[in-house]
Motif scaffolding. Structure first.
Motif, short mmCIF file in Angstrom:
data_model
loop_
_atom_site.label_atom_id
_atom_site.label_comp_id
_atom_site.label_asym_id
_atom_site.label_seq_id
_atom_site.Cartn_x
_atom_site.Cartn_y
_atom_site.Cartn_z
N VAL A 1 0.73 -1.27 0.07
CA VAL A 1 0.12 -0.04 -0.10
C VAL A 1 0.96 1.23 0.15
CG1 VAL A 1 -0.16 0.11 2.43
CG2 VAL A 1 -1.91 1.20 1.19
N THR A 2 0.48 2.30 -0.78
CA THR A 2 1.00 3.70 -0.81
C THR A 2 -0.08 4.56 -0.28
OG1 THR A 2 2.40 2.87 -2.52
CG2 THR A 2 2.06 5.35 -2.14
N VAL A 3 0.29 5.25 0.73
CA VAL A 3 -0.57 6.40 1.37
C VAL A 3 -0.07 7.66 1.06
CG1 VAL A 3 -1.94 7.38 3.25
CG2 VAL A 3 -1.47 4.92 3.18
N ASN A 4 -0.44 8.76 0.37
CA ASN A 4 -0.28 9.97 0.16
C ASN A 4 -1.12 10.94 0.95
OD1 ASN A 4 1.45 9.52 -2.26
ND2 ASN A 4 -0.04 8.88 -3.31
N GLY B 1 3.10 -1.45 10.02
CA GLY B 1 3.79 -1.61 8.89
C GLY B 1 5.06 -0.68 9.23
N SER B 2 5.93 -0.33 8.22
CA SER B 2 7.17 0.61 8.24
C SER B 2 6.98 1.84 8.71
CB SER B 2 7.74 0.38 6.93
OG SER B 2 7.94 -0.87 6.40
N PRO B 3 7.61 2.39 10.03
CA PRO B 3 7.30 3.52 10.50
C PRO B 3 7.97 4.63 9.74
CG PRO B 3 9.07 2.53 11.61
CD PRO B 3 8.57 1.65 10.60
N HIS B 4 7.48 5.96 9.49
CA HIS B 4 8.46 7.01 8.78
C HIS B 4 8.35 8.09 9.85
CE1 HIS B 4 6.66 4.33 5.66
NE2 HIS B 4 7.49 4.79 4.79
N SER B 5 9.74 8.74 9.71
CA SER B 5 9.80 9.91 10.62
C SER B 5 9.84 11.35 9.92
CB SER B 5 11.04 9.68 11.43
OG SER B 5 10.98 8.65 12.15
N ILE C 1 12.68 13.56 7.57
CA ILE C 1 12.39 14.49 6.62
C ILE C 1 11.55 15.88 7.30
CG2 ILE C 1 10.44 15.10 4.91
CD1 ILE C 1 10.56 11.70 4.24
N THR C 2 12.17 16.90 7.02
CA THR C 2 11.63 18.26 7.60
C THR C 2 10.25 18.80 7.07
OG1 THR C 2 13.82 18.94 7.94
CG2 THR C 2 12.27 20.60 7.94
N ILE C 3 9.41 19.16 7.78
CA ILE C 3 8.04 19.80 7.27
C ILE C 3 8.19 21.18 8.11
CG2 ILE C 3 5.66 19.65 7.44
CD1 ILE C 3 6.91 17.42 6.05
N GLY D 1 3.34 23.68 5.69
CA GLY D 1 3.00 22.35 5.71
C GLY D 1 3.80 21.37 4.75
N GLY D 2 3.39 20.30 4.19
CA GLY D 2 3.93 19.63 3.29
C GLY D 2 3.55 18.05 3.06
N ALA D 3 3.61 17.52 1.89
CA ALA D 3 2.95 16.50 1.37
C ALA D 3 4.20 15.42 1.72
CB ALA D 3 2.78 16.54 -0.20
N PHE D 4 3.60 14.19 1.98
CA PHE D 4 4.43 13.08 2.33
C PHE D 4 3.66 11.93 1.82
CE2 PHE D 4 1.36 13.36 5.66
CZ PHE D 4 0.79 11.84 6.06
N THR D 5 4.43 10.82 1.68
CA THR D 5 4.26 9.41 1.13
C THR D 5 4.67 8.31 2.13
OG1 THR D 5 4.29 10.28 -1.22
CG2 THR D 5 4.26 7.89 -0.82
N VAL D 6 3.63 7.39 2.46
CA VAL D 6 4.07 6.44 3.23
C VAL D 6 3.73 5.07 2.71
CG1 VAL D 6 3.54 5.23 5.51
CG2 VAL D 6 3.59 7.61 5.58
N ASN D 7 4.87 4.35 2.29
CA ASN D 7 4.71 3.00 1.77
C ASN D 7 4.87 1.91 2.79
OD1 ASN D 7 4.63 3.90 -1.23
ND2 ASN D 7 6.85 4.51 -0.70
#
Length: 563
Positions: free
Chosen positions: A49-52, A81-85, A96-98, A103-109
């Protein structure tokens, strides 16, 4: 007192700061996130899964750190699932700096290992927020519903295990021969040759074969002359040898009351026989002779060139040429094997012990024969023949007794480490146990197994390579083959395959319902699901299957499922 006031002021300030931050970084709305695919879909044995998503402007605290983890929740449990920081702009770190202002877009796989309980599930993103090492808040945001788990219908249990073949022949052909030798440039039959042990034994064999109802007989005479002396002379000589031999043989057959034709022919110059004898000889200069034969096709030129090799010709004349002056008696015998009816009868009587291994292995494929009984006997009488053990394993496999099947296949493989069939069948057991890596290794050594393509097709489905699965199945008519076509989105071909299955079961109808669902055929969904339920399909499974979620409001489907 001043010190106490200072501490109270500090605590209140920290509390206000934490409260302020907590309010500022409040839980996000699910509309900020999009999952792909949605709903999730099983691919092989994984759920990718990919979450935008997007952090809104002014939401991300400049000194905050956020860890986002996909969470799949099902049946009271959850899988992470896999954590993203991520980090605010005033944090020194590698995340990743926000930036707070925009604000900012991000993608979690993520890629979840599938278990059947996940079929009815929900996907969340879990946010864990901290500031300067102090944990502030956790919250979950739902981003997708459930898993389309159609690929899980791939079933190694339904693949026909590879059967080790028999070598049974209904008609076995044999040829028995004897030579009558002649003197140089002579065609007369000599009593010493006619009374030789080989000729006598040959005539006795012909008599025996003729009197055996299970054997057919055909007799030939082939007469020859050696390739020296010129073609014209040898042609007449070989023809006379054939005539004399045929006349003699016809008289002998008549005397023995053997009623069979004698087919006769002759060869004027036996260059083929000459070459074979030279090749097999120990002549010192045989390579020179063989080179002449390869260089010249004209018989006269060959003979002249060979005679020019004076060092070898005298030896040829003594050891090779005399063996070519002959008539060959040939008895072509057809041994007629037992009929299917005779084999079936034998396996159901004490005569089973008189059958050969090939007869036993073939008989086990016939209707009215106990495969387990026959293959068990093969393992006892012919314990070192891997085929009996492998095929006995197939019997256990068909019964679902995979433990006994595994033992039988292991025995077969230990007897013949190169045999393809046990390797393929062990691969099926590995897939049933969920060890696809082992299955792939075993199938790599199973070339030639008779149902290998079906096994490979299932493996490719389990690996998520649906194109290769379709190619492996080819024109096979099975549930697994249709499933591969469904997963490749070739729905017309999938339905054709399902229609072509002879013994349709609940899974066949279930797959037809999926084809109907994916092609918006509501009546097809209802009728196929009814057939599947009638054959034992679970209503609960249907209710939990997202393939049918949008059809549950249909009256026919609702009534059938008792909704």
């Amino acid at each position: 007192m001043r010190k106490l006031n200072f501490i109270l002021t500090f605590v209140i300030a920290v509390g206000l700061l934490a409260t302020s931050c907590s309010k500022k970084m409040e839980p996000l709305d699910s509309s900020l996130f999009t999952a792909n695919p949605s709903p999730l879909e099983l691919v092989g044995s994984k759920v990718p899964v990919t979450v935008n998503g997007r952090y809104p402007a002014k939401w991300f605290d400049k000194k905050a750190e956020v860890v986002v983890t996909p969470v799949l929740k099902y049946q009271g449990t959850e899988t992470l699932g896999s954590p993203h920081s991520y980090q605010g702009e005033k944090v020194s770190g590698n995340a990743i700096t926000i930036y707070q202002a925009e604000g900012g877009a991000f993608t979690v796989n993520s890629n979840f290992d599938y278990v059947p309980a996940m079929k009815k599930s929900e996907l969340f993103l879990r946010f864990s927020v901290s500031r300067k090492g102090n944990h502030l808040i956790d919250f979950d945001v739902k981003v997708a519903d459930g898993i389309v788990s159609t690929a899980a219908l791939a079933d190694a249990k339904t693949v026909t295990p590879a059967l080790a073949p028999d070598a049974f022949q209904r008609i076995i052909k044999e040829a028995h021969d004897a030579d009558i030798m002649f003197l140089i440039q002579r065609a007369e039959l000599r009593s010493s040759e006619l009374n030789s042990g080989d000729v006598k034994a040959w005539k006795e064999l012909v008599q025996e074969v003729y009197n055996d109802d299970r054997k057919n007989l055909n007799v030939e005479v082939s007469a020859y002359a050696s390739p020296d002396g010129g073609y014209s002379l040898n042609d007449k000589l070989a023809a006379q040898r054939e005539k004399n031999t045929s006349n003699y043989l016809k008289k002998e057959l008549k005397k023995s009351k053997v009623d069979t034709d004698v087919n006769a022919k002759y060869t004027a110059q036996d260059w083929e026989g000459f070459q074979k004898l030279v090749q097999a000889s120990n002549l010192q200069d045989k390579e020179l002779v063989l080179r002449v034969l390869s260089m010249y096709n004209d018989p006269a030129r060959r003979e002249r060139e060979i005679k020019n090799i004076s060092s070898v010709y005298s030896e040829l004349a003594e050891t090779i040429l005399p063996r070519l002056r002959r008539s060959r008696l040939i008895a072509n015998v057809e041994i007629i094997g037992k009929t299917d009816e005779e084999l079936v009868a034998a396996t159901n009587s004490s005569a089973i012990n008189e059958l050969s291994v090939e007869e036993l292995l073939y008989a086990a494929t016939l209707n009215g024969v106990s495969k387990e009984k026959v293959y068990s006997l093969v393992t006892q009488k012919y314990a070192n023949d891997y085929r009996g053990w492998n095929n006995l394993g197939d019997v256990y496999f068909a019964k679902g007794d995979y433990s006994k099947a595994s033992q039988a296949y292991a025995k077969a493989s230990s007897i013949s480490s190169r045999a393809a069939e046990p390797k393929m069948n062990q691969a099926l057991l590995a897939m049933i146990d969920g060890d696809n890596a082992k299955a792939e290794q075993l199938l790599g050594s199973a070339s030639g197994a008779n149902t290998l393509n079906e096994a490979l097709g299932v493996l490719y489905i389990k690996k998520g390579d649906y194109t290769k699965a379709v190619q492996a199945f080819g024109d096979t008519k099975s549930n697994n083959a249709a499933l591969a076509q469904i997963l490749s989105k070739n729905y017309n071909k999938a339905q054709q395959t399902l229609n072509g299955i002879t013994a349709k079961d609940a899974t066949t109808n279930y797959l037809s319902a999926i084809v109907a669902a994916r092609t918006n055929n509501t009546s097809g969904v209802a009728s196929s699901l009814k057939s599947a339920i009638d054959k034992g399909a679970s209503k609960t499974e249907i209710l939990n299957d997202l393939e049918f979620a949008r059809f549950l409001s249909n009256p026919d489907v609702k009534n059938m499922l008792g909704l």
